[in-house]
Motif scaffolding. Structure first.
Motif, short mmCIF file in Angstrom:
data_model
loop_
_atom_site.label_atom_id
_atom_site.label_comp_id
_atom_site.label_asym_id
_atom_site.label_seq_id
_atom_site.Cartn_x
_atom_site.Cartn_y
_atom_site.Cartn_z
N GLU A 91 0.91 -1.18 0.04
CA GLU A 91 0.08 -0.05 -0.04
C GLU A 91 0.89 1.20 -0.04
O GLU A 91 1.63 1.48 0.97
N VAL A 92 0.85 1.85 -1.12
CA VAL A 92 2.07 3.02 -1.27
C VAL A 92 1.22 4.11 -0.94
O VAL A 92 0.16 4.53 -1.88
N ILE A 145 3.32 5.02 -19.28
CA ILE A 145 3.60 4.60 -17.47
C ILE A 145 3.66 5.96 -16.81
O ILE A 145 4.92 6.37 -16.71
N PRO A 146 2.85 6.32 -15.82
CA PRO A 146 3.03 7.47 -15.19
C PRO A 146 3.79 7.06 -13.78
O PRO A 146 3.98 5.73 -13.55
N TYR A 147 4.31 8.02 -13.13
CA TYR A 147 5.02 7.62 -11.83
C TYR A 147 4.26 8.39 -10.85
O TYR A 147 3.51 9.29 -10.82
N LEU A 148 4.81 8.02 -9.49
CA LEU A 148 4.26 8.26 -8.04
C LEU A 148 5.26 8.36 -7.38
O LEU A 148 6.09 7.51 -7.23
N ARG A 149 5.30 9.76 -6.74
CA ARG A 149 6.49 9.94 -5.75
C ARG A 149 5.97 9.39 -4.40
O ARG A 149 5.04 9.78 -3.86
N VAL A 150 6.76 8.55 -3.92
CA VAL A 150 6.23 7.63 -2.92
C VAL A 150 6.74 8.36 -1.57
O VAL A 150 7.99 8.93 -1.18
N GLY A 151 5.75 8.52 -0.58
CA GLY A 151 6.05 9.02 0.73
C GLY A 151 6.19 8.03 1.72
O GLY A 151 7.07 8.10 2.68
N SER A 152 5.17 7.04 1.74
CA SER A 152 5.53 5.67 2.52
C SER A 152 4.92 4.27 1.99
O SER A 152 4.05 4.43 0.79
N VAL A 153 5.35 3.42 2.47
CA VAL A 153 5.14 2.17 1.99
C VAL A 153 4.66 1.42 3.27
O VAL A 153 5.58 1.20 4.12
N ARG A 154 3.55 0.46 3.01
CA ARG A 154 3.24 -0.53 3.89
C ARG A 154 2.76 -1.86 3.30
O ARG A 154 2.16 -1.68 2.28
N PRO A 155 3.56 -3.00 3.71
CA PRO A 155 3.28 -4.28 3.04
C PRO A 155 1.75 -4.66 3.49
O PRO A 155 1.16 -4.40 4.75
N VAL A 156 0.85 -5.14 2.80
CA VAL A 156 -0.53 -5.66 3.07
C VAL A 156 -0.65 -7.11 2.47
O VAL A 156 -0.02 -7.48 1.40
N PRO A 157 -1.61 -7.90 2.99
CA PRO A 157 -1.72 -8.91 2.48
C PRO A 157 -2.48 -8.95 1.03
O PRO A 157 -2.98 -8.13 0.72
N VAL A 158 -2.47 -10.10 0.32
CA VAL A 158 -2.79 -10.19 -1.04
C VAL A 158 -4.48 -10.07 -0.93
O VAL A 158 -5.24 -10.66 -0.09
#
Length: 266
Positions: A223-224, A242-255
């Motif tokens: 989850e970005v 292909i557009p880009y997203l500037r990442v502030g935080s990243v959190r692993p999530v289940p499938v």
């Protein structure tokens, strides 16, 4: 394969479809909107199988009653009656042509549906297919009025690639997808989009830049949270945007329960 065997196979197939349609299993094969048709198909097959068994039992009882009627017609023509019944039995039984054995192959898709649950398509397929992103008919307002806007991969990619980020209004967004790394190590957030079923699934990709974790594992679901980045590149497979997203935080999530994205460019 006789009629009872056919009915058994048909009933099992119908029951398997009902099971898949009433659980999340069907999402590995088709999009969620097809669930009612899948359940209806399973119900029709199950009812058809039960009707076949009922019809065969009824026909068997009718034959028995006919046979008993011929036997009790009279002792004077007993031999003729027996010959007629025997001839009838031969016509219906001895000379009947059985169904081809190849019909047993119908069990293969049934076993595959019951025993094998294929995993959702991942980074291997995504990097070997061109992005499916297409220009949307229109871009509505973002959901919510404050805080990060929850967007699908398709929604964010459409707004960033074709609206130059104007419809994002400078808002922070939150997007969920799985990670894919190309040959150079460039990370992409991907979601496979469905038109009908998993066989026609195509990827929609978002390039990631900014504050990325030091260790990136392909096929991990993330989850970005981030903001619009003006960078835009072309997919080397089909030349799509292909557009880009500037990442502030990243959190692993289940499938997620439904790993595919059905939000085609609305």
């Amino acid at each position: 394969m006789n009629r009872h065997s056919q009915a058994a196979v048909m009933f099992l197939l119908g029951a398997a479809l009902l099971h898949a349609g009433s659980t999340g299993l069907y999402l590995r094969y088709v999009k969620a909107g097809l669930q009612p048709l899948l359940l209806a198909s399973g119900a029709v097959l199950s009812v058809g199988a039960l009707a076949t068994v009922w019809y065969e039992r009824r026909r068997h009882r009718t034959r028995q009653q006919t046979h008993e009627g011929h036997v009790h017609e009279g002792h004077a023509h007993e031999s003729d009656a027996h010959e007629g019944v025997a001839g009838e039995g031969d016509a219906h039984g001895g000379h009947a042509h059985p169904e081809p054995r190849v019909s047993w192959l119908l069990l293969l898709p049934l076993l595959a549906l019951i025993l094998v649950a294929p995993p959702a398509l991942g980074s291997y397929s995504a990097l070997r297919s061109g992005t499916a992103l297409q220009k949307p008919y229109g871009l509505g307002p973002l959901p919510g009025s404050s805080g990060p806007a929850q967007l699908s991969v398709v929604d964010y990619a459409s707004r960033a690639a074709y609206g130059n980020g104007r419809s994002l209004g400078g808002r922070t967004v939150r997007v969920t997808g799985f990670l894919a790394l190309d040959g150079s190590g460039q990370p992409y957030l991907v979601r496979m989009a469905l038109n009908c079923c998993a066989a026609d699934a195509q990827p929609v990709k978002i390039g990631l830049t900014g504050q990325l974790p030091p260790v990136l594992r392909p096929d991990a679901w993330l989850e970005v949270t981030g903001t619009y980045a003006s960078r835009l590149e072309r997919d080397p497979v089909n030349g799509g945007p292909i557009p880009y997203l500037r990442v502030g935080s990243v959190r692993p999530v289940p499938v997620p329960h439904d790993p595919y994205d059905e939000t085609w460019n609305n």
